[in-house]
Design an enzyme around this catalytic site. Sequence first.
Site, PDB file in Angstrom:
ATOM      1  N   GLN A  60       0.819  -1.041   0.067  1.00  0.00           N
ATOM      2  CA  GLN A  60      -0.030  -0.047   0.042  1.00  0.00           C
ATOM      3  C   GLN A  60       0.691   1.194  -0.085  1.00  0.00           C
ATOM      4  O   GLN A  60       0.639   2.108  -0.955  1.00  0.00           O
ATOM      5  CB  GLN A  60      -0.896   0.137   1.179  1.00  0.00           C
ATOM      6  CG  GLN A  60      -1.752   1.324   1.025  1.00  0.00           C
ATOM      7  CD  GLN A  60      -2.671   1.615   2.480  1.00  0.00           C
ATOM      8  OE1 GLN A  60      -3.273   2.367   2.961  1.00  0.00           O
ATOM      9  NE2 GLN A  60      -2.978   0.332   2.995  1.00  0.00           N
ATOM     10  N   SER A  61       1.762   1.393   0.911  1.00  0.00           N
ATOM     11  CA  SER A  61       2.439   2.591   1.105  1.00  0.00           C
ATOM     12  C   SER A  61       3.075   3.085  -0.303  1.00  0.00           C
ATOM     13  O   SER A  61       2.796   4.361  -0.516  1.00  0.00           O
ATOM     14  CB  SER A  61       3.558   2.646   2.082  1.00  0.00           C
ATOM     15  OG  SER A  61       4.513   1.649   1.815  1.00  0.00           O
ATOM     16  N   ASN A 117       9.580   0.405  -2.108  1.00  0.00           N
ATOM     17  CA  ASN A 117       9.305   0.338  -0.458  1.00  0.00           C
ATOM     18  C   ASN A 117       9.716  -1.283  -0.284  1.00  0.00           C
ATOM     19  O   ASN A 117       9.007  -1.938   0.343  1.00  0.00           O
ATOM     20  CB  ASN A 117       7.944   0.595  -0.175  1.00  0.00           C
ATOM     21  CG  ASN A 117       6.839  -0.151  -0.696  1.00  0.00           C
ATOM     22  OD1 ASN A 117       6.830  -0.510  -1.852  1.00  0.00           O
ATOM     23  ND2 ASN A 117       5.956  -0.579   0.002  1.00  0.00           N
ATOM     24  N   ALA A 120      11.646  -4.376   1.704  1.00  0.00           N
ATOM     25  CA  ALA A 120      12.155  -4.748   3.188  1.00  0.00           C
ATOM     26  C   ALA A 120      13.597  -4.035   3.101  1.00  0.00           C
ATOM     27  O   ALA A 120      14.414  -4.190   1.917  1.00  0.00           O
ATOM     28  CB  ALA A 120      12.151  -6.107   3.510  1.00  0.00           C
ATOM     29  N   ARG A 126      20.322  -6.388  -1.987  1.00  0.00           N
ATOM     30  CA  ARG A 126      20.881  -7.756  -2.106  1.00  0.00           C
ATOM     31  C   ARG A 126      20.480  -8.134  -3.809  1.00  0.00           C
ATOM     32  O   ARG A 126      21.194  -8.696  -4.464  1.00  0.00           O
ATOM     33  CB  ARG A 126      19.772  -8.602  -1.496  1.00  0.00           C
ATOM     34  CG  ARG A 126      20.074  -8.664   0.126  1.00  0.00           C
ATOM     35  CD  ARG A 126      19.695  -9.714   0.599  1.00  0.00           C
ATOM     36  NE  ARG A 126      18.128  -9.594   0.751  1.00  0.00           N
ATOM     37  CZ  ARG A 126      17.687  -8.965   1.918  1.00  0.00           C
ATOM     38  NH1 ARG A 126      18.442  -8.138   2.674  1.00  0.00           N
ATOM     39  NH2 ARG A 126      16.199  -8.752   2.127  1.00  0.00           N
ATOM     40  N   LYS A 160      11.114  -4.969   9.281  1.00  0.00           N
ATOM     41  CA  LYS A 160       9.760  -5.208   8.250  1.00  0.00           C
ATOM     42  C   LYS A 160       8.550  -4.452   9.071  1.00  0.00           C
ATOM     43  O   LYS A 160       8.410  -4.554  10.118  1.00  0.00           O
ATOM     44  CB  LYS A 160       9.421  -6.528   7.558  1.00  0.00           C
ATOM     45  CG  LYS A 160      10.304  -6.999   6.615  1.00  0.00           C
ATOM     46  CD  LYS A 160       9.881  -8.275   6.099  1.00  0.00           C
ATOM     47  CE  LYS A 160      10.897  -8.737   5.307  1.00  0.00           C
ATOM     48  NZ  LYS A 160      10.421 -10.022   4.416  1.00  0.00           N
ATOM     49  N   VAL A 161       7.777  -3.561   8.329  1.00  0.00           N
ATOM     50  CA  VAL A 161       6.871  -2.872   8.919  1.00  0.00           C
ATOM     51  C   VAL A 161       5.585  -2.729   7.981  1.00  0.00           C
ATOM     52  O   VAL A 161       5.625  -2.471   6.966  1.00  0.00           O
ATOM     53  CB  VAL A 161       7.323  -1.310   9.229  1.00  0.00           C
ATOM     54  CG1 VAL A 161       6.390  -0.537   9.805  1.00  0.00           C
ATOM     55  CG2 VAL A 161       8.276  -1.393  10.518  1.00  0.00           C
ATOM     56  N   GLU A 210       1.199  -1.330   8.009  1.00  0.00           N
ATOM     57  CA  GLU A 210       0.368   0.037   8.689  1.00  0.00           C
ATOM     58  C   GLU A 210       0.412   0.176  10.300  1.00  0.00           C
ATOM     59  O   GLU A 210       0.696   1.072  11.048  1.00  0.00           O
ATOM     60  CB  GLU A 210      -1.012  -0.063   8.201  1.00  0.00           C
ATOM     61  CG  GLU A 210      -2.007   0.881   8.687  1.00  0.00           C
ATOM     62  CD  GLU A 210      -1.755   2.015   8.263  1.00  0.00           C
ATOM     63  OE1 GLU A 210      -1.515   2.276   7.110  1.00  0.00           O
ATOM     64  OE2 GLU A 210      -1.862   2.942   9.002  1.00  0.00           O
ATOM     65  N   ASP A 237       0.515   3.849   5.926  1.00  0.00           N
ATOM     66  CA  ASP A 237       0.682   3.600   4.473  1.00  0.00           C
ATOM     67  C   ASP A 237       0.651   4.697   3.455  1.00  0.00           C
ATOM     68  O   ASP A 237       1.417   4.963   3.000  1.00  0.00           O
ATOM     69  CB  ASP A 237      -0.007   2.198   4.004  1.00  0.00           C
ATOM     70  CG  ASP A 237       0.555   0.954   4.606  1.00  0.00           C
ATOM     71  OD1 ASP A 237       1.717   0.861   5.007  1.00  0.00           O
ATOM     72  OD2 ASP A 237      -0.027   0.145   5.000  1.00  0.00           O
ATOM     73  N   GLY A 257      -7.758  20.367  19.066  1.00  0.00           N
ATOM     74  CA  GLY A 257      -7.183  21.739  19.243  1.00  0.00           C
ATOM     75  C   GLY A 257      -7.944  22.283  20.530  1.00  0.00           C
ATOM     76  O   GLY A 257      -8.404  21.635  21.470  1.00  0.00           O
ATOM     77  N   GLY A 258      -7.941  23.738  20.701  1.00  0.00           N
ATOM     78  CA  GLY A 258      -8.352  24.649  21.759  1.00  0.00           C
ATOM     79  C   GLY A 258      -9.940  24.608  21.915  1.00  0.00           C
ATOM     80  O   GLY A 258     -10.240  25.146  22.974  1.00  0.00           O
TER      81      GLY A 258
HETATM   82  N1  COA Z   1      12.089 -10.051  -9.162  1.00  0.00           N
HETATM   83  C1  COA Z   1      12.504 -10.818  -8.311  1.00  0.00           C
HETATM   84  N2  COA Z   1      12.746 -10.707  -6.766  1.00  0.00           N
HETATM   85  C2  COA Z   1      11.621  -9.689  -6.346  1.00  0.00           C
HETATM   86  C3  COA Z   1      10.968  -8.615  -7.465  1.00  0.00           C
HETATM   87  C4  COA Z   1      11.190  -8.847  -8.877  1.00  0.00           C
HETATM   88  N3  COA Z   1      10.678  -8.358  -9.667  1.00  0.00           N
HETATM   89  N4  COA Z   1      10.221  -8.000  -6.516  1.00  0.00           N
HETATM   90  C5  COA Z   1      10.487  -8.487  -5.260  1.00  0.00           C
HETATM   91  N5  COA Z   1      11.634  -9.306  -5.089  1.00  0.00           N
HETATM   92  C6  COA Z   1      12.016 -10.174  -3.803  1.00  0.00           C
HETATM   93  C7  COA Z   1      12.772  -9.247  -3.193  1.00  0.00           C
HETATM   94  O1  COA Z   1      13.970  -8.817  -3.810  1.00  0.00           O
HETATM   95  C8  COA Z   1      12.806  -9.843  -1.837  1.00  0.00           C
HETATM   96  O2  COA Z   1      13.752 -10.787  -2.125  1.00  0.00           O
HETATM   97  P1  COA Z   1      15.093 -11.157  -0.922  1.00  0.00           P
HETATM   98  O3  COA Z   1      14.101 -11.100   0.364  1.00  0.00           O
HETATM   99  O4  COA Z   1      15.618 -12.255  -1.271  1.00  0.00           O
HETATM  100  O5  COA Z   1      16.004 -10.028  -0.894  1.00  0.00           O
HETATM  101  C9  COA Z   1      11.347 -10.454  -1.797  1.00  0.00           C
HETATM  102  O6  COA Z   1      10.741 -10.484  -3.184  1.00  0.00           O
HETATM  103  C10 COA Z   1      10.455 -10.062  -0.888  1.00  0.00           C
HETATM  104  O7  COA Z   1      10.505  -8.556  -0.746  1.00  0.00           O
HETATM  105  P2  COA Z   1      10.163  -7.944   0.719  1.00  0.00           P
HETATM  106  O8  COA Z   1      10.233  -6.425   0.593  1.00  0.00           O
HETATM  107  O9  COA Z   1      10.621  -8.489   1.662  1.00  0.00           O
HETATM  108  O10 COA Z   1       8.418  -8.389   0.743  1.00  0.00           O
HETATM  109  P3  COA Z   1       8.030  -9.151   2.000  1.00  0.00           P
HETATM  110  O11 COA Z   1       6.600  -9.523   1.475  1.00  0.00           O
HETATM  111  O12 COA Z   1       8.663 -10.001   2.654  1.00  0.00           O
HETATM  112  O13 COA Z   1       7.636  -7.718   2.892  1.00  0.00           O
HETATM  113  C11 COA Z   1       7.073  -5.312   3.680  1.00  0.00           C
HETATM  114  C12 COA Z   1       6.685  -6.775   2.833  1.00  0.00           C
HETATM  115  C13 COA Z   1       5.909  -4.620   3.470  1.00  0.00           C
HETATM  116  C14 COA Z   1       6.843  -5.903   5.194  1.00  0.00           C
HETATM  117  C15 COA Z   1       8.505  -5.214   3.376  1.00  0.00           C
HETATM  118  O14 COA Z   1       8.611  -4.782   2.045  1.00  0.00           O
HETATM  119  C16 COA Z   1       8.768  -3.763   4.113  1.00  0.00           C
HETATM  120  O15 COA Z   1       9.088  -3.683   5.286  1.00  0.00           O
HETATM  121  N6  COA Z   1       8.697  -2.517   3.289  1.00  0.00           N
HETATM  122  C17 COA Z   1       8.992  -1.194   3.889  1.00  0.00           C
HETATM  123  C18 COA Z   1       8.007  -0.730   4.798  1.00  0.00           C
HETATM  124  C19 COA Z   1       6.602  -0.620   4.038  1.00  0.00           C
HETATM  125  O16 COA Z   1       6.365  -0.134   3.026  1.00  0.00           O
HETATM  126  N7  COA Z   1       5.669  -1.151   4.664  1.00  0.00           N
HETATM  127  C20 COA Z   1       4.172  -0.976   4.212  1.00  0.00           C
HETATM  128  C21 COA Z   1       3.674  -1.814   3.177  1.00  0.00           C
HETATM  129  S1  COA Z   1       2.155  -1.006   2.764  1.00  0.00           S
END
Ligand code: COA
Length: 422
Positions: free
Chosen positions: A17-18, A96, A98, A104, A136-137, A139, A168, A247-248
Amino acid sequence: MMKALEGVKVLDFTHVQSGPTCTQILGWFGADVIKVERPGVGDATRKQLIDKPGADSLYFTMLNHNKRSIELNSKNETGKEVLTRLIKECDVLVENFAPGALDRMGFSWERVHEINPRIIMASIKGFGPGKYEDCKVYENVAQCAGGSASTTGFLDGPPLVTGAQIGDSGTGLHLCLGIVTALFHREKSGEGQRVSVAMQDSVLNLARVKMRDQQRLDAGPLKEYSQFGEGIPFGEATPRAGNDSGGGQPGRILKCKGWETDPNAYTYFIIQAAVWEKVCDLIGEPNWKTDDGFASPSERLDKLNQIFERIEAWTMTKTKFEVMDLCNPLDIPVGPILSMKEIAEDEGLYDTGTLVKVDHPERGEYISVGCPIKLSASPVDVTRSPLLGEHTLEILKDVLHYDDSEINNIVSSGAVGEVNKS
Ligand code: COA
């Protein structure tokens, strides 16, 4: 009419979402938003909270209007080459992932900047640099860590998260502002830069008045809080304020006619000092205009429960819309508690484009929230969200200028999904 961000190309590496809320706004303002998604998988929200089997979810469609989708495996060597070409072509990269995920993949800020020194790379993370930077975070984590939850809810209940997605969507808005500011800066400097926004920081920014109150506690109790009038001592931290106004001007949510059966038959009612006399006349307490203990705002602070109970006895005889109709001409600030159903049925919001009806090949027609920012010279046309990989071929050809044999090689390397979807 030319759109404000026409000509700006955005490499949209966002998900959930964010980030998507940010790039959707850039798309609404006319940027060419190219959403990069994992082949065969795509943004996780495509298949979350499914209401129509087989179709992209409302979660996805409502956050990804005005974008194109390319399926690209950014961990595949050929995929990395395609991504490098996209970085060269684009003005903005938004992500956005992780913490550490982009590094990586081999696309740190240093590498991205080296590939394209003019690019603006914009990132959302849960926390800024420090002890939680690797977390990882989502909403509600941000709402809690940003101070919002501790100040939301009632004094005798637990902390509460809010329905508005301030963690988000709120962070997406902050990022969007950072991006257009960096684009403005690039006009003068020719240089790209890094834009970073932490969800905790965004929530805290939106909860700014609660940090105000934290410091005011040093000077004594917060007199505009209901708990002051109730004689409940304040602790060390900004307390939960229930429905007190931030507010006030004292305010509360009050029952209206029908509250026994309608969970939204309520109104917000503010007793602004400037209209106190009109409030007294309206509710049938003209003596309160001059009575000792009621005439001035400071005298009323320890009687807010009594005053609002009396106002509520009046609002309960009216519907929330009648309260609005009676108070508005008198400049008494009130707000009906509108349900999402009532909002969805409000024709006026469709007239302004705040709500839109969008047609989708898999879903049919659905309601979405349009762009809340209105630019007179850059009106927004909301177009449906892309299907997964719908524009892969178009982007390889028209944006990245690969020829047919190069496209064949890219496809056979497994770097992209099917390309015959357009
Ligand atoms: N091709 C290949 N790999 C891809 C890809 C693509 N097109 N798009 C994403 N990936 C991979 C990433 O490289 C990552 O791999 P790695 O862990 O081996 O490095 C993997 O997909 C997962 O990405 P990640 O961002 O860790 O997703 P998640 O589902 O595990 O976590 C969040 C989701 C939202 C918690 C995390 O992305 C996060 O903390 N984001 C920042 C804060 C944020 O925006 N949070 C609110 C979201 S609404």
